[in-house]
Scaffold this motif. Structure first.
Motif, PDB file in Angstrom:
ATOM      1  N   ALA A   1     102.894  51.773  75.026  1.00 29.37           N
ATOM      2  CA  ALA A   1     103.650  52.876  74.421  1.00 29.37           C
ATOM      3  C   ALA A   1     104.517  52.373  73.277  1.00 29.37           C
ATOM      4  O   ALA A   1     104.605  53.011  72.213  1.00 29.37           O
ATOM      5  N   LEU A   2     105.172  51.233  73.471  1.00 26.07           N
ATOM      6  CA  LEU A   2     105.983  50.669  72.400  1.00 26.07           C
ATOM      7  C   LEU A   2     105.115  50.270  71.212  1.00 26.07           C
ATOM      8  O   LEU A   2     105.471  50.535  70.053  1.00 26.07           O
ATOM      9  N   ALA A   3     103.971  49.643  71.486  1.00 28.43           N
ATOM     10  CA  ALA A   3     103.061  49.257  70.404  1.00 28.43           C
ATOM     11  C   ALA A   3     102.590  50.483  69.630  1.00 28.43           C
ATOM     12  O   ALA A   3     102.537  50.467  68.394  1.00 28.43           O
ATOM     13  N   LYS A   4     102.260  51.540  70.332  1.00 29.89           N
ATOM     14  CA  LYS A   4     101.813  52.766  69.657  1.00 29.89           C
ATOM     15  C   LYS A   4     102.906  53.308  68.745  1.00 29.89           C
ATOM     16  O   LYS A   4     102.629  53.768  67.625  1.00 29.89           O
ATOM     17  N   SER A   5     104.149  53.241  69.189  1.00 36.49           N
ATOM     18  CA  SER A   5     105.249  53.751  68.364  1.00 36.49           C
ATOM     19  C   SER A   5     105.431  52.925  67.099  1.00 36.49           C
ATOM     20  O   SER A   5     106.009  53.413  66.126  1.00 36.49           O
ATOM     21  N   ARG A   6     104.943  51.692  67.112  1.00 33.25           N
ATOM     22  CA  ARG A   6     104.997  50.824  65.934  1.00 33.25           C
ATOM     23  C   ARG A   6     103.651  50.768  65.209  1.00 33.25           C
ATOM     24  O   ARG A   6     103.449  49.931  64.345  1.00 33.25           O
ATOM     25  N   HIS A   7     102.738  51.628  65.585  1.00 31.71           N
ATOM     26  CA  HIS A   7     101.404  51.686  64.966  1.00 31.71           C
ATOM     27  C   HIS A   7     100.675  50.349  65.070  1.00 31.71           C
ATOM     28  O   HIS A   7     100.008  49.900  64.138  1.00 31.71           O
ATOM     29  N   ILE A   8     100.807  49.744  66.253  1.00 28.72           N
ATOM     30  CA  ILE A   8     100.144  48.476  66.556  1.00 28.72           C
ATOM     31  C   ILE A   8      99.084  48.724  67.616  1.00 28.72           C
ATOM     32  O   ILE A   8      99.383  49.248  68.694  1.00 28.72           O
ATOM     33  N   ALA A   9      97.844  48.363  67.309  1.00 27.22           N
ATOM     34  CA  ALA A   9      96.755  48.468  68.275  1.00 27.22           C
ATOM     35  C   ALA A   9      96.730  47.205  69.123  1.00 27.22           C
ATOM     36  O   ALA A   9      96.764  46.088  68.592  1.00 27.22           O
TER      37      ALA A   9
ATOM     38  N   THR B   1     111.659  36.953  52.456  1.00 33.70           N
ATOM     39  CA  THR B   1     111.736  37.498  53.805  1.00 33.70           C
ATOM     40  C   THR B   1     113.075  38.166  54.053  1.00 33.70           C
ATOM     41  O   THR B   1     114.025  37.993  53.307  1.00 33.70           O
ATOM     42  N   VAL B   2     113.137  38.910  55.128  1.00 35.46           N
ATOM     43  CA  VAL B   2     114.364  39.629  55.440  1.00 35.46           C
ATOM     44  C   VAL B   2     114.519  39.677  56.950  1.00 35.46           C
ATOM     45  O   VAL B   2     113.544  39.715  57.688  1.00 35.46           O
ATOM     46  N   GLY B   3     115.741  39.661  57.417  1.00 34.38           N
ATOM     47  CA  GLY B   3     115.969  39.728  58.849  1.00 34.38           C
ATOM     48  C   GLY B   3     115.597  41.080  59.408  1.00 34.38           C
ATOM     49  O   GLY B   3     115.505  42.070  58.691  1.00 34.38           O
ATOM     50  N   LEU B   4     115.433  41.130  60.727  1.00 32.45           N
ATOM     51  CA  LEU B   4     115.005  42.346  61.396  1.00 32.45           C
ATOM     52  C   LEU B   4     116.153  42.924  62.207  1.00 32.45           C
ATOM     53  O   LEU B   4     116.903  42.204  62.854  1.00 32.45           O
TER      54      LEU B   4
ATOM     55  N   ASP C   1     109.755  42.455  72.632  1.00 34.35           N
ATOM     56  CA  ASP C   1     110.528  41.960  71.489  1.00 34.35           C
ATOM     57  C   ASP C   1     109.607  41.547  70.334  1.00 34.35           C
ATOM     58  O   ASP C   1     109.926  41.758  69.165  1.00 34.35           O
ATOM     59  N   ARG C   2     108.472  40.942  70.660  1.00 31.67           N
ATOM     60  CA  ARG C   2     107.520  40.564  69.612  1.00 31.67           C
ATOM     61  C   ARG C   2     106.933  41.814  68.953  1.00 31.67           C
ATOM     62  O   ARG C   2     106.676  41.824  67.743  1.00 31.67           O
ATOM     63  N   ILE C   3     106.696  42.855  69.724  1.00 36.72           N
ATOM     64  CA  ILE C   3     106.157  44.089  69.145  1.00 36.72           C
ATOM     65  C   ILE C   3     107.134  44.666  68.129  1.00 36.72           C
ATOM     66  O   ILE C   3     106.738  45.110  67.044  1.00 36.72           O
ATOM     67  N   ARG C   4     108.415  44.661  68.462  1.00 38.53           N
ATOM     68  CA  ARG C   4     109.414  45.159  67.498  1.00 38.53           C
ATOM     69  C   ARG C   4     109.422  44.303  66.237  1.00 38.53           C
ATOM     70  O   ARG C   4     109.510  44.818  65.119  1.00 38.53           O
ATOM     71  N   GLU C   5     109.334  42.997  66.433  1.00 34.05           N
ATOM     72  CA  GLU C   5     109.285  42.092  65.286  1.00 34.05           C
ATOM     73  C   GLU C   5     108.039  42.341  64.453  1.00 34.05           C
ATOM     74  O   GLU C   5     108.108  42.436  63.218  1.00 34.05           O
ATOM     75  N   LEU C   6     106.891  42.454  65.106  1.00 32.06           N
ATOM     76  CA  LEU C   6     105.639  42.687  64.395  1.00 32.06           C
ATOM     77  C   LEU C   6     105.668  44.005  63.638  1.00 32.06           C
ATOM     78  O   LEU C   6     105.184  44.099  62.502  1.00 32.06           O
ATOM     79  N   GLY C   7     106.208  45.034  64.254  1.00 33.52           N
ATOM     80  CA  GLY C   7     106.273  46.329  63.589  1.00 33.52           C
ATOM     81  C   GLY C   7     107.085  46.284  62.316  1.00 33.52           C
ATOM     82  O   GLY C   7     106.684  46.837  61.281  1.00 33.52           O
ATOM     83  N   ASP C   8     108.229  45.616  62.361  1.00 32.10           N
ATOM     84  CA  ASP C   8     109.061  45.516  61.162  1.00 32.10           C
ATOM     85  C   ASP C   8     108.400  44.692  60.073  1.00 32.10           C
ATOM     86  O   ASP C   8     108.720  44.842  58.891  1.00 32.10           O
ATOM     87  N   LEU C   9     107.485  43.811  60.455  1.00 30.97           N
ATOM     88  CA  LEU C   9     106.761  42.988  59.484  1.00 30.97           C
ATOM     89  C   LEU C   9     105.430  43.617  59.052  1.00 30.97           C
ATOM     90  O   LEU C   9     104.653  42.997  58.343  1.00 30.97           O
ATOM     91  N   LYS C  10     105.180  44.836  59.518  1.00 34.46           N
ATOM     92  CA  LYS C  10     103.988  45.604  59.132  1.00 34.46           C
ATOM     93  C   LYS C  10     102.677  45.009  59.656  1.00 34.46           C
ATOM     94  O   LYS C  10     101.619  45.187  59.053  1.00 34.46           O
ATOM     95  N   TYR C  11     102.738  44.316  60.783  1.00 34.69           N
ATOM     96  CA  TYR C  11     101.509  43.960  61.492  1.00 34.69           C
ATOM     97  C   TYR C  11     100.973  45.204  62.200  1.00 34.69           C
ATOM     98  O   TYR C  11     101.740  46.103  62.551  1.00 34.69           O
ATOM     99  N   ASN C  12      99.653  45.218  62.429  1.00 40.22           N
ATOM    100  CA  ASN C  12      99.100  46.391  63.109  1.00 40.22           C
ATOM    101  C   ASN C  12      98.194  46.057  64.292  1.00 40.22           C
ATOM    102  O   ASN C  12      97.538  46.955  64.829  1.00 40.22           O
TER     103      ASN C  12
END
Length: 526
Positions: free
Chosen positions: A249-257, A16-19, A200-211
């Motif tokens: 909008a933030l979720a969309k920028s992280r490609h999260i549905a 794992t790696v920090g975000l 904050d969770r959306i940013r975390e999820l995006g960096d972890l490649k959740y969608n």
């Protein structure tokens, strides 16, 4: 070790790696997640030296681990003063700006990449929409993919390479996920979570490649998003529609549905509180908690009005219809306890129909409502019944969470019938606040060492022949005893499970790193 001139593909270690902070501009959250660091200050970028011999590069250490890395000799790449992010297509502008801000670089738009730059490009390869190629050579980085999502994931890998080791290693990463749906579900109905915490969770999820991000926003304890059609059902603490739009909008920028859920015909206590005439009651007049009397047309009408309203708010491709734990079906003799439901079932579906058929008809009717909004729909497994006169619509995906509930059949029964399935296994993936009803907080170690997407119910996997029908999995936070943890405690408690789960959904191989190494690196980089 690989000798000079030999091309090798090295499996990524599951570390794992920090975000890093996201670098969003104009988002409502001004608070950084706990332990988050600022982007690295620009440093001198390594450049090849004709008189130096470089060792063969090592596979990047990221989470999820990259699935393929071809090493090479060279200095690698790191952010440096004067470095830029450039794009080959304006569709990648958002990804480019985000990465530039995170790495302390300049976003230069559509330009040719030069030494020190990161170039983002779309290609016309016949490849998975979430796949990408990341090349480090000639003092620059090139990230390409067939769709924006793949390029975005490539930028997440680069960000983690630099965060973890200061330098992105020379060579080529080719990467793509094993499972197309990688989710996190949050119960905001029983416990109010602030918009800033969700962001904050959306940013975390995006960096972890959740969608995917699931939002269960209606239940017995609360209805947590503002409503124009039925403002009377909304709880005092709730998200405004403006806050939801910023989250989207933030979720969309992280490609999260974002996957909304209005659970019905059970778990509607907050709606029933404003419309007590719609509550299900037995022959003795005793009310059934959270259950609608689905023999009444007005019950379907109000739920459809809410579904239509929120379909306009949430534009994503998915919708969760719920359908679990309808109280009328948990008593020993449903027809005797609720004769009005039994009568409605025979009237609608014939003399052989029962209350389970009426509940299935309700589910199909709600599916028809959402089908008009062109959504892919899912329902909890214990709301999709066997036998009977009425069958759940074939296009409903099974959200399999339990084997404990009445009506909960084995996963193979759904899979054999051809249904697609999403894994919410409550043995590993349910984080239930307060740990009621024998629930125990799941650990990242159990997920990392024991769970795979084939482990749908309990601890035993289904046959590999069903692998393609298991579309992915979702980690779920349920707030049954909402005061048991603060928002900060929830974030801390789910941190390692989220990292373990994304590793197992992205790469189907057994992780090569031990749990101790996985956890140690996570602690080092936070």
């Amino acid at each position: 070790m690989v000798g000079a001139g030999v091309v090798a593909v090295v499996a990524g270690a599951a570390l794992t790696v920090g975000l890093w902070p996201s670098g969003d501009s104009g988002t409502p959250s001004t608070r950084r997640p706990t332990g988050e660091r600022s982007a690295l200050a620009p440093a001198a970028s390594p450049s090849p030296s004709p008189s130096r011999t470089y060792p063969m590069s090592r596979t990047p250490r990221t989470i999820p681990a990259v699935r393929e890395h071809t090493p090479a000799r060279g200095p690698g790449w790191r952010p440096a003063k004067g470095g830029r992010v450039v794009v080959g297509d304006t569709a990648l502008a958002d990804e480019g700006r985000l990465l530039a801000e995170e790495l302390g670089l300049t976003y230069a738009g559509e330009e040719e990449a030069r030494a020190g730059d990161v170039g983002l490009n779309l290609t016309d390869e016949d490849a998975n929409a979430e796949s990408y190629t990341l090349r480090v050579a000639d003092g620059r980085v090139r990230i390409s993919g067939t769709e924006e999502a793949g390029v975005f994931y490539g930028t997440r890998t680069l960000k983690q390479e630099v965060q973890g080791n200061a330098t992105a290693p020379e060579g080529v990463v080719r990467d793509s996920p094993a499972k197309p749906q990688r989710g996190f579900m949050l119960d905001i109905a029983r416990k109010h979570f602030t918009a800033a915490w969700i962001e904050d969770r959306i940013r975390e999820l995006g960096d972890l490649k959740y969608n995917q991000l699931g939002l269960h926003f209606s239940d017995d304890q609360g209805f947590r998003i503002a409503s124009d059609s039925h403002p009377e059902v909304v709880s005092k603490e709730h998200l405004t529609k403006a806050e939801v739009r910023r989250i989207l909008a933030l979720a969309k920028s992280r490609h999260i549905a974002v996957v909304p859920e209005i659970d019905s015909p059970g778990h509607l206590g907050a709606v029933i509180a404003a419309h007590p005439d719609l509550q299900l009651r037995n022959t003795a007049g005793v009310a059934s908690k959270g259950a609608m009397d689905i023999s009444k047309p007005a019950a379907g009408k109000i739920v459809d009005e809410l579904l239509n309203e929120y379909a306009d708010l949430f534009p994503g491709p998915y919708w969760h219809l719920g359908a679990d734990e309808y109280q009328a079906l948990t008593v020993s003799d449903p027809a005797a306890s609720y004769p009005q439901l039994a009568a409605a079932a025979t009237k609608a579906y014939g003399s052989g129909a029962g209350i389970a058929d009426l509940a299935t008809g309700w589910l199909n009717d709600r599916a028809d409502t959402m089908r008009g909004h062109d959504r892919t729909m899912r329902a909890w497994n214990d709301g999709i019944f066997a036998g009977g006169t009425v069958q759940a619509d074939e296009d409903l995906q099974v959200a399999y969470w339990t084997g404990k509930e009445i009506g909960a059949r084995q996963p193979t029964e759904y899979l054999r019938s051809g249904r697609d399935l999403l894994n919410y296994n409550d043995e590993y993936l349910y984080y239930v606040l307060g740990q009621p009803n024998t629930f125990v907080y799941p650990t990242g170690q159990r997920i990392y060492e024991q769970w795979t997407p084939l482990v749908v119910r309990g601890t035993k996997p289904v046959s590999k022949e069903y692998d393609a029908q298991i579309l992915g999995a979702s980690f779920a936070v349920w707030c049954d005893l909402s005061g048991s943890q603060t928002q900060a405690q929830v974030a801390a408690g789910i941190r390692m499970p989220l990292r373990a789960l994304t590793q197992k959904l992205w790469d189907p191989r057994t992780p090569t790193a031990s749990w101790a190494d996985f956890k140690a690196l996570a602690g080092k980089l936070d």
